[in-house]
Design an enzyme around this catalytic site. Sequence first.
Site, PDB file in Angstrom:
ATOM      1  N   ARG A  57       0.847  -1.201   0.000  1.00 57.67           N
ATOM      2  CA  ARG A  57       0.000   0.000   0.000  1.00 57.67           C
ATOM      3  C   ARG A  57       0.882   1.251   0.000  1.00 57.67           C
ATOM      4  NH1 ARG A  57      -1.358   1.751   4.629  1.00 57.67           N
ATOM      5  NH2 ARG A  57      -2.159  -0.199   5.470  1.00 57.67           N
ATOM      6  N   TYR A 109     -15.355  17.959 -14.804  1.00 55.51           N
ATOM      7  CA  TYR A 109     -15.811  16.572 -14.967  1.00 55.51           C
ATOM      8  C   TYR A 109     -16.906  16.241 -13.940  1.00 55.51           C
ATOM      9  CZ  TYR A 109     -15.686  11.485 -14.759  1.00 55.51           C
ATOM     10  OH  TYR A 109     -16.038  10.167 -14.743  1.00 55.51           O
ATOM     11  N   ASP A 182      -6.445  19.179 -14.167  1.00 53.78           N
ATOM     12  CA  ASP A 182      -6.821  17.832 -14.589  1.00 53.78           C
ATOM     13  C   ASP A 182      -6.472  17.739 -16.068  1.00 53.78           C
ATOM     14  OD1 ASP A 182      -8.150  15.618 -15.637  1.00 53.78           O
ATOM     15  OD2 ASP A 182      -9.841  15.798 -14.251  1.00 53.78           O
ATOM     16  N   LYS A 207      -8.229   6.827 -19.030  1.00 52.11           N
ATOM     17  CA  LYS A 207      -8.516   7.322 -20.371  1.00 52.11           C
ATOM     18  C   LYS A 207      -7.307   7.115 -21.286  1.00 52.11           C
ATOM     19  CE  LYS A 207     -12.220   8.325 -18.126  1.00 52.11           C
ATOM     20  NZ  LYS A 207     -12.478   9.608 -17.486  1.00 52.11           N
TER      21      LYS A 207
HETATM   22  C1  LIG Z   1     -12.899  10.083 -16.221  1.00 53.32           C
HETATM   23  C2  LIG Z   1     -12.419  11.376 -15.722  1.00 53.32           C
HETATM   24  C3  LIG Z   1     -12.154  11.579 -14.354  1.00 53.32           C
HETATM   25  C4  LIG Z   1     -12.404  10.507 -13.299  1.00 53.32           C
HETATM   26  O1  LIG Z   1     -11.570   9.438 -13.471  1.00 53.32           O
HETATM   27  P1  LIG Z   1     -11.964   7.912 -13.070  1.00 53.32           P
HETATM   28  O2  LIG Z   1     -10.754   7.161 -13.432  1.00 53.32           O
HETATM   29  O3  LIG Z   1     -13.184   7.566 -13.901  1.00 53.32           O
HETATM   30  O4  LIG Z   1     -12.295   7.917 -11.625  1.00 53.32           O
HETATM   31  C5  LIG Z   1     -11.649  12.812 -13.960  1.00 53.32           C
HETATM   32  N1  LIG Z   1     -11.461  13.801 -14.850  1.00 53.32           N
HETATM   33  C6  LIG Z   1     -11.729  13.653 -16.166  1.00 53.32           C
HETATM   34  C7  LIG Z   1     -11.481  14.789 -17.093  1.00 53.32           C
HETATM   35  C8  LIG Z   1     -12.214  12.435 -16.641  1.00 53.32           C
HETATM   36  O5  LIG Z   1     -12.484  12.301 -17.945  1.00 53.32           O
END
Ligand SMILES: *Cc1c(COP(=O)(O)O)cnc(C)c1O
Length: 393
Positions: A57, A109, A182, A207
């Site tokens: 962890r 998001y 982000d 993604k």
């Molecule tokens: C999908 C996404 C998230 C969240 O990520 P997860 O891996 O689904 O928890 C945060 N920011 C953006 C821009 C995203 O597309």
Amino acid sequence: MPASADFLNSRQPGLATVAIHAGSEPDPVTGAVIPPLSLSTTFKQQEVGVGKFEYSRSNNPTREGFEICLAAMERGKHGFAFASGSAATATLLNTLPPNSHMLSINDVYGGTYRYFTKVATSMNIAVDFLELADADEIIAHIKPGSTKLIWIESPTNPTLKLVDIQKICEVAHKNSLLVVVDNTFMSPIFQNPLELGADIVVHSVTKYINGHSDVVMGAIVTRDDQIAEKIRFYQNAIGAVPSPFDSYQAHRGLKTLKLRMNQHQKNALAVASALESSPYVDRVIYPGLKSHPQYELAKSQMHGFGGMISFYIKGDLTNAKSFFKNVKYFALAESLGGVESLAEIPSLMTHGSVSAADREKLGILDTLIRLSVGIEDTEDLVDDVLNALEKSQ
Ligand SMILES: *Cc1c(COP(=O)(O)O)cnc(C)c1O
């Protein structure tokens, strides 16, 4: 042991080179070119407290390889992996003292919005949602002493608005605020917020970085040693960490990220241009088109335009639904950034939880279609979209 991100930073090799080499030294015992997947939860100590790893962890060799690689690709120093992008966001928010205040881009998001407005409230963290268009707007919303950070997404989802990251960082730093970006939509290949002055980068690794729609994972990167110490503490204390196998997959994904991003972008440009010249489309939003209102900012702030396109189909919801029925290669699905092309309708899917009034304000209408353009052959995707558009009317 994996190479440190620093040694690569000093020579600034290109991102494809960094992706292949950072955090991926051949195994010193066997010579294996690909470091073995390290599944062990615990590690034998040479003496009490002596040993590089203790418990998975806190740190794990496979996870660390990924963290070093991603940190180097973002031109950062410290990388931290999490069980999802949402876990990265939650962990980061936990580092703020109670009663903190923050500013966020308004079409953040959906899951981040939910965390800000429904979960962070239990720590008395309050968030103002803004356009982040100019300094005056930001300064007007700063609450001296309690405002801690500005949360940016650029481009935003699904309307692909850009925030001038460098400009926002200047205002933020003058007022002792941190800037978090982000960077999920652009990936480290097309945008490096730390180079633009941001303090922290967050990713949904789910993604583009993993890129094959088979891992849910997140990450945080920073250059700042003090911020890193804090995040390291919370990463271990909260424990929302990814499995070694997911870390392994995501690290493998990083190695082809540049190749994939270039093909995503090539395809997206071709599809966006085709959409723009179609009589069945009202408006196309893609930062790589001259028609994008922030095309100049896109060119100066990013190294590419990405693989996400939004467009308004002519007609109404019936035409949009018919488009989804008639595409052959674009699967009707949420998420983005995988090798396969996806299409969705934000008003009813990814942004269904946004109030109708806010959707209207942001332009998320029932005719708005979002495409995550994959890495298939360009002509096949262009033909597919044009054919489905014709049948939709
Ligand atoms: C999908 C996404 C998230 C969240 O990520 P997860 O891996 O689904 O928890 C945060 N920011 C953006 C821009 C995203 O597309």
